[in-house]
Design a protein around this motif. Structure first.
Motif, PDB file in Angstrom:
ATOM      1  N   HIS A 139       6.576  22.475-170.282  1.00 54.29           N
ATOM      2  CA  HIS A 139       5.749  21.397-170.825  1.00 54.29           C
ATOM      3  C   HIS A 139       5.070  21.870-172.111  1.00 54.29           C
ATOM      4  CE1 HIS A 139       6.138  18.985-167.163  1.00 54.29           C
ATOM      5  NE2 HIS A 139       5.986  20.116-166.500  1.00 54.29           N
ATOM      6  N   ARG A 140       4.833  20.921-173.005  1.00 57.95           N
ATOM      7  CA  ARG A 140       4.083  21.251-174.221  1.00 57.95           C
ATOM      8  C   ARG A 140       2.639  21.589-173.848  1.00 57.95           C
ATOM      9  NH1 ARG A 140       4.596  15.349-176.948  1.00 57.95           N
ATOM     10  NH2 ARG A 140       6.710  16.189-177.000  1.00 57.95           N
ATOM     11  N   PHE A 141       1.996  22.363-174.730  1.00 54.97           N
ATOM     12  CA  PHE A 141       0.628  22.812-174.455  1.00 54.97           C
ATOM     13  C   PHE A 141      -0.378  21.670-174.567  1.00 54.97           C
ATOM     14  CE2 PHE A 141       2.265  26.893-176.588  1.00 54.97           C
ATOM     15  CZ  PHE A 141       2.915  27.275-175.427  1.00 54.97           C
ATOM     16  N   ARG A 142      -0.149  20.795-175.550  1.00 52.79           N
ATOM     17  CA  ARG A 142      -1.117  19.708-175.750  1.00 52.79           C
ATOM     18  C   ARG A 142      -1.167  18.830-174.504  1.00 52.79           C
ATOM     19  NH1 ARG A 142      -3.906  18.425-179.873  1.00 52.79           N
ATOM     20  NH2 ARG A 142      -2.671  19.824-181.199  1.00 52.79           N
ATOM     21  N   GLY A 143      -2.369  18.636-174.022  1.00 53.84           N
ATOM     22  CA  GLY A 143      -2.554  17.836-172.831  1.00 53.84           C
ATOM     23  C   GLY A 143      -2.622  18.649-171.551  1.00 53.84           C
ATOM     24  N   ARG A 144      -2.213  19.910-171.595  1.00 49.12           N
ATOM     25  CA  ARG A 144      -2.360  20.783-170.430  1.00 49.12           C
ATOM     26  C   ARG A 144      -3.794  21.309-170.397  1.00 49.12           C
ATOM     27  NH1 ARG A 144       1.733  20.042-167.049  1.00 49.12           N
ATOM     28  NH2 ARG A 144       2.009  22.219-166.439  1.00 49.12           N
ATOM     29  N   THR A 145      -4.221  21.805-169.258  1.00 49.18           N
ATOM     30  CA  THR A 145      -5.607  22.239-169.082  1.00 49.18           C
ATOM     31  C   THR A 145      -5.678  23.757-168.938  1.00 49.18           C
ATOM     32  OG1 THR A 145      -6.190  20.152-168.023  1.00 49.18           O
ATOM     33  CG2 THR A 145      -7.680  22.011-167.672  1.00 49.18           C
ATOM     34  N   PHE A 146      -6.499  24.355-169.771  1.00 49.14           N
ATOM     35  CA  PHE A 146      -6.720  25.803-169.778  1.00 49.14           C
ATOM     36  C   PHE A 146      -8.088  26.065-169.172  1.00 49.14           C
ATOM     37  CE2 PHE A 146      -7.255  30.077-171.210  1.00 49.14           C
ATOM     38  CZ  PHE A 146      -6.007  30.561-171.625  1.00 49.14           C
ATOM     39  N   GLY A 147      -8.110  26.760-168.030  1.00 48.12           N
ATOM     40  CA  GLY A 147      -9.367  27.061-167.363  1.00 48.12           C
ATOM     41  C   GLY A 147      -9.789  28.492-167.575  1.00 48.12           C
ATOM     42  N   VAL A 148     -11.032  28.684-167.930  1.00 47.24           N
ATOM     43  CA  VAL A 148     -11.594  30.013-168.153  1.00 47.24           C
ATOM     44  C   VAL A 148     -12.692  30.260-167.131  1.00 47.24           C
ATOM     45  CG1 VAL A 148     -12.905  31.450-169.749  1.00 47.24           C
ATOM     46  CG2 VAL A 148     -11.036  30.053-170.609  1.00 47.24           C
ATOM     47  N   VAL A 149     -12.607  31.382-166.445  1.00 46.13           N
ATOM     48  CA  VAL A 149     -13.655  31.791-165.508  1.00 46.13           C
ATOM     49  C   VAL A 149     -14.384  32.970-166.129  1.00 46.13           C
ATOM     50  CG1 VAL A 149     -14.174  32.646-163.200  1.00 46.13           C
ATOM     51  CG2 VAL A 149     -12.328  30.989-163.533  1.00 46.13           C
ATOM     52  N   GLY A 150     -15.640  32.742-166.523  1.00 48.11           N
ATOM     53  CA  GLY A 150     -16.431  33.759-167.212  1.00 48.11           C
ATOM     54  C   GLY A 150     -16.597  33.410-168.669  1.00 48.11           C
ATOM     55  N   ALA A 198      -7.045  23.473-163.506  1.00 48.92           N
ATOM     56  CA  ALA A 198      -6.443  24.307-164.545  1.00 48.92           C
ATOM     57  C   ALA A 198      -4.940  24.472-164.365  1.00 48.92           C
ATOM     58  CB  ALA A 198      -7.120  25.674-164.567  1.00 48.92           C
ATOM     59  N   ASP A 199      -4.188  24.242-165.439  1.00 48.36           N
ATOM     60  CA  ASP A 199      -2.773  24.623-165.486  1.00 48.36           C
ATOM     61  C   ASP A 199      -2.644  26.109-165.795  1.00 48.36           C
ATOM     62  OD1 ASP A 199      -1.410  21.962-165.227  1.00 48.36           O
ATOM     63  OD2 ASP A 199      -2.642  21.558-166.991  1.00 48.36           O
ATOM     64  N   VAL A 200      -3.605  26.637-166.538  1.00 49.88           N
ATOM     65  CA  VAL A 200      -3.729  28.075-166.778  1.00 49.88           C
ATOM     66  C   VAL A 200      -5.124  28.483-166.332  1.00 49.88           C
ATOM     67  CG1 VAL A 200      -3.716  29.942-168.477  1.00 49.88           C
ATOM     68  CG2 VAL A 200      -2.244  27.952-168.819  1.00 49.88           C
ATOM     69  N   LEU A 201      -5.208  29.510-165.502  1.00 46.96           N
ATOM     70  CA  LEU A 201      -6.506  30.040-165.094  1.00 46.96           C
ATOM     71  C   LEU A 201      -6.625  31.449-165.635  1.00 46.96           C
ATOM     72  CD1 LEU A 201      -9.010  29.282-163.310  1.00 46.96           C
ATOM     73  CD2 LEU A 201      -7.994  30.776-161.575  1.00 46.96           C
ATOM     74  N   SER A 202      -7.560  31.659-166.558  1.00 49.31           N
ATOM     75  CA  SER A 202      -7.722  32.955-167.222  1.00 49.31           C
ATOM     76  C   SER A 202      -9.050  33.570-166.797  1.00 49.31           C
ATOM     77  CB  SER A 202      -7.686  32.770-168.746  1.00 49.31           C
ATOM     78  OG  SER A 202      -7.609  34.000-169.415  1.00 49.31           O
ATOM     79  N   LEU A 203      -8.998  34.804-166.286  1.00 54.17           N
ATOM     80  CA  LEU A 203     -10.170  35.451-165.698  1.00 54.17           C
ATOM     81  C   LEU A 203     -10.847  36.387-166.691  1.00 54.17           C
ATOM     82  CD1 LEU A 203      -8.646  36.373-162.207  1.00 54.17           C
ATOM     83  CD2 LEU A 203      -9.905  34.302-162.863  1.00 54.17           C
ATOM     84  N   HIS A 204     -12.149  36.220-166.837  1.00 53.94           N
ATOM     85  CA  HIS A 204     -12.937  37.028-167.787  1.00 53.94           C
ATOM     86  C   HIS A 204     -14.305  37.340-167.190  1.00 53.94           C
ATOM     87  CE1 HIS A 204      -9.884  36.321-170.825  1.00 53.94           C
ATOM     88  NE2 HIS A 204      -9.875  35.073-170.418  1.00 53.94           N
ATOM     89  N   VAL A 205     -14.309  37.902-165.993  1.00 49.60           N
ATOM     90  CA  VAL A 205     -15.560  38.239-165.312  1.00 49.60           C
ATOM     91  C   VAL A 205     -15.612  39.738-165.060  1.00 49.60           C
ATOM     92  CG1 VAL A 205     -15.835  35.992-164.208  1.00 49.60           C
ATOM     93  CG2 VAL A 205     -14.519  37.768-163.051  1.00 49.60           C
ATOM     94  N   PRO A 206     -16.810  40.302-164.961  1.00 50.06           N
ATOM     95  CA  PRO A 206     -16.937  41.717-164.619  1.00 50.06           C
ATOM     96  C   PRO A 206     -16.638  41.926-163.139  1.00 50.06           C
ATOM     97  CG  PRO A 206     -19.093  40.715-164.695  1.00 50.06           C
ATOM     98  CD  PRO A 206     -18.129  39.655-165.148  1.00 50.06           C
ATOM     99  N   LEU A 207     -16.391  43.153-162.764  1.00 46.70           N
ATOM    100  CA  LEU A 207     -16.185  43.472-161.361  1.00 46.70           C
ATOM    101  C   LEU A 207     -17.533  43.781-160.726  1.00 46.70           C
ATOM    102  CD1 LEU A 207     -14.319  43.939-158.981  1.00 46.70           C
ATOM    103  CD2 LEU A 207     -14.076  46.329-159.742  1.00 46.70           C
ATOM    104  N   THR A 208     -17.928  42.937-159.792  1.00 46.92           N
ATOM    105  CA  THR A 208     -19.166  43.098-159.033  1.00 46.92           C
ATOM    106  C   THR A 208     -18.835  42.792-157.568  1.00 46.92           C
ATOM    107  OG1 THR A 208     -19.849  40.778-159.167  1.00 46.92           O
ATOM    108  CG2 THR A 208     -20.450  42.208-161.037  1.00 46.92           C
ATOM    109  N   PRO A 209     -19.762  43.059-156.651  1.00 46.99           N
ATOM    110  CA  PRO A 209     -19.494  42.652-155.257  1.00 46.99           C
ATOM    111  C   PRO A 209     -19.177  41.166-155.130  1.00 46.99           C
ATOM    112  CG  PRO A 209     -21.316  44.188-155.325  1.00 46.99           C
ATOM    113  CD  PRO A 209     -20.987  43.882-156.759  1.00 46.99           C
TER     114      PRO A 209
END
Length: 322
Positions: A139-150, A198-209
């Motif tokens: 699928h083309r990127f336009r219209g897809r959902t990019f999810g960012v955690v952090g 999210a169609d893409v889930l990108s993780l950007h969080v520190p490592l904590t408990p």
């Protein structure tokens, strides 16, 4: 003369650190520490430490009374006992923004490679197979959902780049009351809603408990069917075995990992057997520019600490992602 020990460093040179130390008339020593005992031996009598992966534990702070500063090559400080450092009056420093552009570039590149099926197409073509059926549907990127955690520096930079490519952006960060100004207009959602959108889930969080195995059997099951996971943050944020099982069942479409729970990742491992996985060896931080900046600033922080000055980048016990 104040003495700084580099506990460990897998870089091919420490010339930038030596230059910073020499200009400040500080003695710099390179060690090769793998565990707590190595650090205890190398750090004896040191005024400051520069650390890459070696653990700096409470025992180290107990045993090195002259220690004034621990400076880390990188953003995260999860290998340093920050609470023990504070109890002993030792500064802990990092370099929080040296790789912002580089890691966000890498995260977006991994996501695009997955979404366009590039690794699979490349491998098949090398075998003489020109059939694209294995990667359909694309699928083309336009219209897809990019999810960012952090929504630290890297998360925001990644989201901005994704939006510039046409993605709709959603984000989750429990500490954020609103999206940062560069992402004005993006949706700030709860964690489970982000997983489902999210169609893409990108993780950007520190490592904590709280973030250890944030992506596990249950939460992976809540991801949108056909979505892909990108992790350029900390490996243990994702339960590797649960991810492998989700990929094998087709629960999610693919995963791109620059970090894993146990590094280095070595064969045989089930991740290597999966065609819908892209792996890179914890290199998202790297560019020639970021490499030099990282080394200089880690050394500058250590030098400032041992000379009684305030380093540029001091970490408190509440550590947040860069």
């Amino acid at each position: 003369m104040p003495r700084i020990v580099i506990t460990d460093c897998d870089h091919d040179t420490i010339a930038p650190e030596r230059q910073v130390a020499a200009e400040a008339e500080v003695d710099l020593v390179l060690a090769d520490c793998k565990d707590e005992n190595d650090v205890l031996e190398a750090a004896a009598g040191a005024d400051g430490l520069i650390v890459q992966y070696a653990p700096v534990t409470a025992a180290v702070f107990d045993a090195v009374p002259n220690l004034k500063v621990v400076s880390r090559y990188g953003v995260g400080v999860d290998t340093i006992d920050v609470a023990a450092a504070q109890a002993h009056g030792v500064l802990v420093c990092n370099v929080p923004d040296y790789g912002t552009e580089d890691v966000s570039d890498h995260a977006v590149a991994l996501a695009l490679a997955l979404l366009r099926g590039i690794p699979q197409l490349d491998r098949r073509l090398r075998r003489g197979d020109h059939d694209i059926s294995a990667v359909k549907p694309l699928h083309r990127f336009r219209g897809r959902t990019f999810g960012v955690v952090g929504l630290g520096r890297i998360g925001v930079a990644t989201a901005c780049k994704a939006r510039a490519l046409g993605f709709e952006v959603v984000a989750h960060d429990p500490a954020a009351k609103e999206v940062p100004e560069p992402l004005r207009g993006a949706e700030l959602l709860g964690f489970e809603e982000t997983l489902g959108r999210a169609d893409v889930l990108s993780l950007h969080v520190p490592l904590t408990p709280a973030t250890h195995h944030l992506l596990n059997t249950e939460t992976l099951h809540r991801m949108r069917p056909g979505s892909v996971l990108v992790n350029t943050g900390r490996g243990a944020v994702v339960d590797t075995e649960a991810l492998v099982e989700a990929l094998e069942r087709g629960q999610i479409l693919g995963a791109a990992l620059d970090v894993v729970e146990n590094e280095p990742l070595l064969p045989p491992h089930r991740l290597f057997e999966l065609p819908n996985v892209v792996l890179t060896p914890h290199v998202g931080w790297y560019s020639e520019e970021s490499f030099t900046e990282l080394k200089q600033r880690a050394a500058e922080n250590a030098v400032a600490g041992v000379l009684g000055r305030t380093p540029h980048d001091v970490v408190s016990a509440a550590v947040h992602d860069g």
